[in-house]
Design an enzyme around this catalytic site. Structure first.
Site, short mmCIF file in Angstrom:
data_model
loop_
_atom_site.label_atom_id
_atom_site.label_comp_id
_atom_site.label_asym_id
_atom_site.label_seq_id
_atom_site.Cartn_x
_atom_site.Cartn_y
_atom_site.Cartn_z
N PHE A 199 0.86 -1.18 0.00
CA PHE A 199 0.00 0.00 0.00
C PHE A 199 0.90 1.24 0.00
O PHE A 199 1.84 1.33 0.79
CB PHE A 199 -0.91 0.00 1.23
CG PHE A 199 -1.96 1.07 1.16
CD1 PHE A 199 -2.99 0.98 0.23
CD2 PHE A 199 -1.90 2.17 1.98
CE1 PHE A 199 -3.97 1.97 0.15
CE2 PHE A 199 -2.87 3.17 1.90
CZ PHE A 199 -3.90 3.07 0.98
N ASP B 256 2.46 -5.77 7.69
CA ASP B 256 1.28 -4.92 7.72
C ASP B 256 0.07 -5.85 7.53
O ASP B 256 -0.05 -6.53 6.51
CB ASP B 256 1.36 -3.88 6.61
CG ASP B 256 0.14 -2.95 6.58
OD1 ASP B 256 -0.93 -3.33 7.09
OD2 ASP B 256 0.26 -1.86 6.01
N TYR C 176 -10.50 -0.46 10.79
CA TYR C 176 -11.75 -0.01 10.15
C TYR C 176 -12.15 -0.88 8.97
O TYR C 176 -13.18 -0.62 8.36
CB TYR C 176 -11.68 1.47 9.75
CG TYR C 176 -10.44 1.88 8.98
CD1 TYR C 176 -10.28 1.56 7.64
CD2 TYR C 176 -9.43 2.61 9.60
CE1 TYR C 176 -9.14 1.94 6.95
CE2 TYR C 176 -8.29 2.99 8.93
CZ TYR C 176 -8.16 2.67 7.59
OH TYR C 176 -7.03 3.04 6.91
N LYS C 177 -11.35 -1.89 8.66
CA LYS C 177 -11.69 -2.78 7.56
C LYS C 177 -12.45 -4.00 8.13
O LYS C 177 -13.60 -3.87 8.51
CB LYS C 177 -10.42 -3.18 6.81
CG LYS C 177 -9.70 -2.00 6.15
CD LYS C 177 -8.41 -2.45 5.47
CE LYS C 177 -7.65 -1.28 4.88
NZ LYS C 177 -8.32 -0.66 3.71
N ARG D 223 -12.74 -4.54 -7.24
CA ARG D 223 -12.33 -5.27 -6.05
C ARG D 223 -13.54 -5.61 -5.19
O ARG D 223 -14.39 -4.74 -4.95
CB ARG D 223 -11.35 -4.37 -5.28
CG ARG D 223 -10.61 -5.03 -4.17
CD ARG D 223 -9.61 -4.05 -3.57
NE ARG D 223 -10.26 -3.07 -2.71
CZ ARG D 223 -9.65 -2.43 -1.70
NH1 ARG D 223 -8.36 -2.65 -1.45
NH2 ARG D 223 -10.30 -1.57 -0.96
#
Lengths: 398, 398
Positions: free
Chosen positions: B114, B185, B210-211, B357
């Site tokens: 990312f 990560d 938050y995912k 996605r």
């Protein structure tokens, strides 16, 4: 335009029987905050899900809040970025400032500064590991310590314990005369005293929003960068939301073309929304009026407490011009006395070793509160109520 | 103990008519979150004010949440600290790792990482300014690039675009064999795939909540530090809440004697409370069951979409063993097609240049959802619905 009259107690939700003199630690609850949080959670997050970043305006929220804070500290729109914690913002400002003076090795602060600011400087110094030195003279010796070795002067304007206030204009001028960069920590200034960042000419300011701005526990911090220097800054904490095109997913960092480059990661939307709600309480408030009210409350408090309690020694400057919006007294048994006061609804706080600290927040305090608080202090101190052993049980002090 | 059966849709508040395949970007609303936030704001902040740090347990909340996350990533209690954003946690881990290998100058990541992780590395490299180098080979070439020059290997386990998953055990072993420190990560791993930090032996892991953890927009991040190395770490971001005695107000930083030293500033209490609430949905969930459900959903989705839409090309690994809990397809007009899908209630997301996605979150998705989503995708693609110009208006993409 004349400002609204103070206080505006009707905008806040303060428990019955409480005289809150700790707004300099955690501000009170603004009305509407619960409803705003509930709406963000239920309607925006729950109802709009990922789309809410656009449809509910989440992407814009950090800037909206930043501009509202800018208004309160005499900074132009677009010059204040919000997010993270104050300690993180200190690190960002310091790292940027050191890069601006690559041939100098001294960070000058003072030993009255809030410890976390000093800790962050120590961490940065260790990280860079090139012989930087943190100097922390007594606050009154700072001006004389600004030499041509100093890369950056980093000070908290209002001392968190005593309320003593540095002269922002004079010290910034001295820093610049010596070729140093200036960083002001406004933790106890924003919403407490008039601040004119533009006029100060300081390069950086940082602050938090959970004290006088009433943003709630853990509300986001802010950083101001003087507009003419921002484009020269290569942020140390170069996160994607400080990127010029965060969603282009480029592999190399390119900073945004404004103070937004000081943003780092995904913003804390719930906290930001509540903070935005809290900032409505400042609409129409003139900082000059607020300052006048703050001084009137503080002077009254000092007079009442000194008259009633000779056992307490004023630890704040007597001259209101060099005092922020708080008043501190020294009392050997301050910890126990503060516990007794809190039990009686007068909430201030204690700072080791012997400081009883009282904050004055003219948005929601009036003279009657101050006199009532002084009466209760007189009772606790004058009648030795603090001697009850139950007030000496030390719990974790915030 | 056997785990609870999945999905547990009754624990979440998902809008009618929505099939949410974007829980890998922002998780859905857990029931009870509004009530929890309202209670924290009204009863704790409003009612208890500054005292709430003790009386409402705010001081302990970061650790409580950290321990719940530790449970989900195979880490021992006390080894996970929470707060800040993921980018900040990346910086902390990287800075600590570089100090552990002072004679090496290479940070090895991959170009599938990312971008913010890479940006943070770039910012740290610039800050230290001692010739560090960030290497970003293709993901499949990382293992071969782990040489004895590498100070630290920093990878995101599950690729945010393709869902391709690195072999945590093998790469960590290779990193250690070469004398490098390992940072994982877990942004797309925590709550998505079984993670066993203890078994991996990696020194650091970082992640966001938050995912898949459904903590809400801007929920705090976390960092894991392997217990045997934590006491050797001098944190770069040495804030007061990582101090061994934050309220002693000492002038010199002394790190806390656990992963708590990776905390920095005042924690975001509203976000932490909502996150804690969200984590109740994981009570009793066995990660092996979750993984089995995730693979079943993903396999079904791939089968359905490939059968119905030959125009789409699978961009995720076909082997579920090397795929996280998401499936991506390439489609030249993916942006427009995703807008059309979202309008029809199938919410996935788009990642430039051509990735559609879809995330699979077995806590609140079942096979019926997957089939229904595939039918709508077939309609949008097969009937060229995406060609409607209204779907090509590019708004800011999150």
């Amino acid at each position: 335009m004349t400002g609204v009259s103070l206080p505006r107690k009707e905008l806040f939700d303060i428990p019955e029987g409480v005289i809150y003199l700790d707004g300099n630690s955690l501000g009170v609850l603004p009305k509407g905050a619960v409803e705003r949080a509930a709406s963000v959670i239920q309607n925006e997050w729950g109802g709009q899900l990922i789309k809410a970043w656009n449809t509910a305006g989440w992407m814009a929220l950090p800037q909206i809040v930043g501009n509202k804070i800018a208004d309160l500290i005499g900074a132009p729109a677009g010059s204040v970025a919000t997010g993270d914690t104050l300690s993180i913002k200190v690190y960002q400002a310091l790292a940027a400032a050191l890069k601006m003076r690559p041939d100098r090795r001294v960070i000058l602060s003072d030993k009255g500064n809030f410890p976390s600011d000093l800790y962050m400087a120590q961490g940065l110094i260790d990280t860079i590991d090139k012989g930087y030195e943190l100097q922390t003279p007594a606050p009154e010796d700072v001006a004389a310590a600004i030499t041509k070795d100093v890369a950056v002067v980093m000070l908290t304007q209002v001392d968190y314990r005593s309320g003593r206030m540095h002269d922002m204009q004079a010290i910034t001028k001295a820093a610049h005369a010596a070729g140093a960069v200036m960083i002001w920590d406004l933790a106890h200034s924003a919403g407490a005293v008039p601040v004119d960042m533009a006029a100060s000419n300081a390069e950086f300011a940082v602050g938090c929003s959970y004290k006088y701005l009433n943003g709630g526990p853990g509300a986001p911090a802010f950083i101001y960068v003087r507009p003419d220097v921002v484009e020269g800054i290569k942020p140390a904490l170069s996160g994607w939301l400080g990127h010029d095109a965060p969603f282009a997913m480029e592999l190399t960092y390119r900073p945004a073309m404004s103070t937004e480059r000081m943003r780092v990661g995904t913003p804390p939307i719930l906290q930001l929304a509540v903070l935005e709600q809290a900032l409505y309480a400042w609409d129409g408030v003139e900082m000059a009026d607020l300052r006048a009210a703050s001084i009137a409350l503080s002077e009254k408090f000092i007079h009442e407490v000194e008259t009633r309690c000779p056992q307490l020694t004023l630890a704040s400057p007597r001259d209101p011009n060099v005092r922020g919006s708080q008043v501190s007294f020294e009392f050997e048994n301050g910890y126990a006395a503060m516990q007794a006061l809190i039990e009686r609804g007068v909430i201030g706080d204690f700072r080791a070793p012997n400081i009883m600290r009282f904050g004055f927040t003219p948005l929601y305090l009036d003279e009657k509160d101050v006199v009532a608080a002084a009466e209760i202090i007189e009772d606790v101190i004058g009648n030795d109520i603090w001697r009850d052993p139950k007030y000496n049980i030390v719990s974790r002090v915030t």
